[in-house]
Design a protein around this motif. Structure first.
Motif, mmCIF file in Angstrom:
data_model
loop_
_atom_site.group_PDB
_atom_site.id
_atom_site.type_symbol
_atom_site.label_atom_id
_atom_site.label_comp_id
_atom_site.label_asym_id
_atom_site.label_seq_id
_atom_site.Cartn_x
_atom_site.Cartn_y
_atom_site.Cartn_z
ATOM 1 N N THR A 271 43.126 10.599 101.269
ATOM 2 C CA THR A 271 43.704 11.070 102.518
ATOM 3 C C THR A 271 43.273 10.138 103.647
ATOM 4 O O THR A 271 42.082 9.929 103.867
ATOM 5 N N LEU A 281 47.070 10.723 113.159
ATOM 6 C CA LEU A 281 47.850 10.559 111.934
ATOM 7 C C LEU A 281 47.052 11.062 110.762
ATOM 8 O O LEU A 281 45.877 10.696 110.606
ATOM 9 N N ARG A 283 47.644 11.287 106.584
ATOM 10 C CA ARG A 283 48.572 10.892 105.523
ATOM 11 C C ARG A 283 47.934 11.098 104.164
ATOM 12 O O ARG A 283 46.841 10.593 103.900
ATOM 13 N N GLU A 284 48.604 11.813 103.304
ATOM 14 C CA GLU A 284 48.174 12.011 101.928
ATOM 15 C C GLU A 284 48.817 10.939 101.069
ATOM 16 O O GLU A 284 50.030 10.814 101.004
ATOM 17 N N ARG A 285 47.978 10.134 100.406
ATOM 18 C CA ARG A 285 48.492 9.104 99.483
ATOM 19 C C ARG A 285 48.656 9.714 98.110
ATOM 20 O O ARG A 285 47.776 10.408 97.614
#
Length: 286
Positions: A271, A281, A283-285
Motif C-alpha cells: 500500500t 494519495l 493506492r493499493e498495489r
C-alpha cells in the motif's frame, strides 16, 4: 459568520464527505500541527519506491514552499533505485535544506533516497538498510535483491557442473530467473555504485569523494538485505544522522502520526501512501 465547527485550516468539504474521510483529515491535521510547531514542511511517504508513484509524489513536493525546509517522513522496504534518485532530485530542487525522517524502516532504495538528505532523523525505533539494488520478478510480482539472484544462479550453475544429471532439477529452481533477469541484476549492482554518488552530491554542501566512497563501501558490505542499521551504527558508517529522543516533543508528534499510517496500511507492504497538508494519495498495489 460560518456555523462550521471544522478547523479553519481545513479545506472545505461537505459534512458527509468529510465524515467519510475523517481519518485522512485527522492525519493531515497532525501534519499541519507538526509544521506549525517546527516551521518545517512535512511530506509523508509510505510504501514501495516504484516508477508509478513519481507523479503523485511530485504533486506533494510541488505543493511545498521551496523557501521552507522540507521533512520527508519515509517508511519503505525499497524498490527502484532510479525512482529514488528522481524523488531525491525533486526534494532538493530549489531548496537549501532537506531532511529525511525514519520512524521505522527505510531500506535499500529508501536508504538511497535518505542519502540525499542533509540530515537523517532517527530514534530508537529507526532502521536503515544496505543499498543493494532490487530487481522485479514479474512471475512473483515483487522486488528481490539483485545480489541474491546472482548468488542463486551462480550456485546452481556450480552444482550443475558437478552433477550434470541434476540439470533438470536445478533448472526448475530457476524458473523465475532467465538470462535477461540475470543480466538486469548484474547491471543493477553496477548502476548502484553510480547512483550513490549522484544522490549524495545533491546535498548542500556535497560530501567529498572520499566520504562518498566510504559510504558505498560500508552500505554494500552488509551480509543480508534485511540487515538493520540503527541510528548509532548509521553514524559510525558516515551517514548524517540526527538523533531524536523518544521522549522529545518532536519525536512524539512524528511517532503519533506514524502509528496512524501503520493502522491505515495494516499488514500490506504494497500500500502506497503520500500525504502532505493538502495532498493525499492512498493506492493499493495488486
Amino acid at each position: 459568520m460560518s456555523s462550521s465547527t471544522e478547523p479553519e485550516s481545513s479545506p472545505p468539504q461537505s459534512p458527509f464527505f468529510r465524515a467519510l474521510q475523517t481519518d485522512r483529515y485527522e492525519r493531515q491535521d497532525h501534519i499541519r500541527a507538526y509544521e506549525e510547531a517546527t516551521g518545517r514542511i512535512l511530506v509523508v511517504f509510505c510504501g514501495p519506491i516504484v516508477p508509478d508513484i513519481i507523479t503523485p509524489f511530485a504533486d506533494a513536493i510541488l505543493d511545498a514552499d521551496t523557501n521552507i525546509p522540507l521533512d520527508l517522513m519515509l517508511t519503505s522496504l525499497g524498490g527502484d533505485g532510479e525512482t529514488a534518485l528522481r524523488m531525491a532530485s525533486m526534494c532538493h530542487a530549489d531548496r537549501a535544506e532537506f531532511r529525511v525522517i525514519v520512524p521505522d524502516t527505510a531500506a535499500s532504495a529508501a536508504t538511497l533516497l535518505a542519502l540525499a538528505a542533509e540530515s537523517i532523523a532517527m530514534s530508537s525505533t529507526s532502521a536503515l538498510g544496505p543499498i543493494d539494488p532490487q530487481v522485479l520478478l514479474p512471475h512473483r510480482d515483487g522486488y528481490y535483491p539483485a545480489k541474491d539472484i546472482l548468488a542463486i544462479v551462480d550456485d546452481l550453475d556450480n552444482r550443475t557442473r558437478e552433477n550434470p544429471q541434476a540439470f533438470e532439477l536445478y533448472a526448475a529452481l530457476l524458473a523465475d530467473v532467465d538470462a535477461v533477469v540475470y543480466q538486469i541484476a548484474k547491471a543493477a549492482i553496477g548502476r548502484m555504485e553510480e547512483l550513490v554518488p549522484e544522490v549524495m552530491r545533491l546535498r548542500c554542501p556535497p560530501p567529498s569523494d572520499d566520504q562518498v566512497q566510504q559510504v558505498i563501501k560500508n552500505l554494500q558490505g552488509q551480509a543480508m538485505h534485511s540487515a538493520a542499521i540503527g541510528h548509532s551504527r548509521a553514524g559510525e558508517l558516515g551517514l548524517p544522522t540526527q538523533y531524536l529522543a523518544p521522549q522529545s516533543e518532536q519525536w512524539d508528534m512524528l511517532w503519533r502520526l506514524h502509528t496512524m499510517y501503520v493502522v491505515l496500511r495494516g499488514a500490506s507492504s504494497n500500500t502506497s501512501v503520500i500525504e502532505g497538508r493538502r495532498v493525499s494519495l492512498i493506492r493499493e498495489r495488486s
